[in-house]
Design a protein around this motif. Structure first.
Motif, mmCIF file in Angstrom:
data_model
loop_
_atom_site.group_PDB
_atom_site.id
_atom_site.type_symbol
_atom_site.label_atom_id
_atom_site.label_comp_id
_atom_site.label_asym_id
_atom_site.label_seq_id
_atom_site.Cartn_x
_atom_site.Cartn_y
_atom_site.Cartn_z
ATOM 1 N N GLN A 72 -25.147 -9.622 25.141
ATOM 2 C CA GLN A 72 -23.860 -8.937 25.202
ATOM 3 C C GLN A 72 -24.177 -7.470 25.017
ATOM 4 O O GLN A 72 -24.579 -7.053 23.931
ATOM 5 C CB GLN A 72 -22.935 -9.461 24.111
ATOM 6 C CG GLN A 72 -22.646 -10.938 24.311
ATOM 7 C CD GLN A 72 -21.970 -11.556 23.121
ATOM 8 O OE1 GLN A 72 -20.773 -11.732 23.134
ATOM 9 N NE2 GLN A 72 -22.739 -11.851 22.096
ATOM 10 N N TYR A 95 -21.602 -9.699 29.686
ATOM 11 C CA TYR A 95 -22.624 -10.715 29.523
ATOM 12 C C TYR A 95 -23.720 -10.410 30.536
ATOM 13 O O TYR A 95 -23.459 -10.288 31.730
ATOM 14 C CB TYR A 95 -22.065 -12.119 29.797
ATOM 15 C CG TYR A 95 -21.172 -12.643 28.690
ATOM 16 C CD1 TYR A 95 -21.680 -12.872 27.416
ATOM 17 C CD2 TYR A 95 -19.836 -12.931 28.925
ATOM 18 C CE1 TYR A 95 -20.882 -13.364 26.403
ATOM 19 C CE2 TYR A 95 -19.029 -13.434 27.917
ATOM 20 C CZ TYR A 95 -19.548 -13.645 26.668
ATOM 21 O OH TYR A 95 -18.754 -14.143 25.660
ATOM 22 N N ILE A 103 -28.061 -16.279 22.298
ATOM 23 C CA ILE A 103 -27.019 -15.312 22.646
ATOM 24 C C ILE A 103 -27.125 -14.167 21.658
ATOM 25 O O ILE A 103 -27.047 -14.363 20.446
ATOM 26 C CB ILE A 103 -25.622 -15.950 22.597
ATOM 27 C CG1 ILE A 103 -25.580 -17.163 23.535
ATOM 28 C CG2 ILE A 103 -24.557 -14.930 22.978
ATOM 29 C CD1 ILE A 103 -24.389 -18.049 23.355
ATOM 30 N N ILE A 126 -17.968 -15.629 21.440
ATOM 31 C CA ILE A 126 -18.575 -16.340 22.557
ATOM 32 C C ILE A 126 -17.890 -17.694 22.656
ATOM 33 O O ILE A 126 -17.892 -18.475 21.708
ATOM 34 C CB ILE A 126 -20.103 -16.514 22.369
ATOM 35 C CG1 ILE A 126 -20.775 -15.153 22.216
ATOM 36 C CG2 ILE A 126 -20.699 -17.249 23.553
ATOM 37 C CD1 ILE A 126 -20.804 -14.658 20.818
#
Length: 174
Positions: A101, A106, A121, A131
């Motif tokens: 991010q 994204y 992530i 998310i």
């Protein structure tokens, strides 16, 4: 052997795509192709990030919506082509894939991974994100990630297309 094409475009557009040359080699053979779009692709619209100044300042020019990314020769970007049946069985790679991010986007916009492969992530922004992978076959989840927080680690046991959004920044789609 059956192949499927998955993109971020509508089902109507999926029916108009053709496969022609780009290559991927595996132990079982070669898949070659180029995904193209028939007709006029929709115009990409700029994303208004004014509500998140820390992200807006990271972009010298406005970020465009990436629901359809077209290029020269009616090619499409952000497309995943995969063998859904009849291919050789293989274990998930041991190396994780990373979804970043950054700049309230994204990155990459489309991420391909195998069932059972680890997903990391990361939040590289100065703001919190949420998310929310909208899984239908695998369990759906929704987690907050503060700036500078540790990566969120996840994996999916079953193959499927999973749209991802951020409930804090509605323009963030992956």
């Amino acid at each position: 052997m059956r192949m499927q094409i998955v993109t971020g475009v509508s089902l109507c557009a999926l029916a108009t795509m053709a496969l022609a040359p780009v290559a991927h080699h595996s132990a079982g053979g070669t898949v070659a192709g180029k995904v193209t779009f028939t007709g006029t692709p929709p115009k990409m619209k700029p994303i208004d990030m004014a509500k998140e100044p820390s992200c807006a300042k990271e972009h010298a020019t406005p970020v465009m919506n990436e629901s359809v990314v077209s290029g020269p020769g009616s090619t499409l970007g952000n497309v995943v082509v995969y063998i859904s049946a009849g291919g050789p069985a293989s274990a998930a790679p041991s190396s994780p894939v990373t979804f970043d991010q950054k700049g309230c986007q994204y990155l990459p916009h489309v991420l391909a991974m195998q069932a059972g492969q680890q997903l990391q992530i990361r939040n590289d922004d100065q703001t919190s994100h949420n998310i929310h992978p909208l899984a239908k076959v695998n369990p759906e989840w929704n987690k907050s990630q503060p700036p500078g927080g540790p990566p969120i680690i996840a994996w999916y046991d079953k193959p499927q297309y999973i749209p991802v959004n951020c409930n804090v920044h509605p323009w963030m789609l992956g």
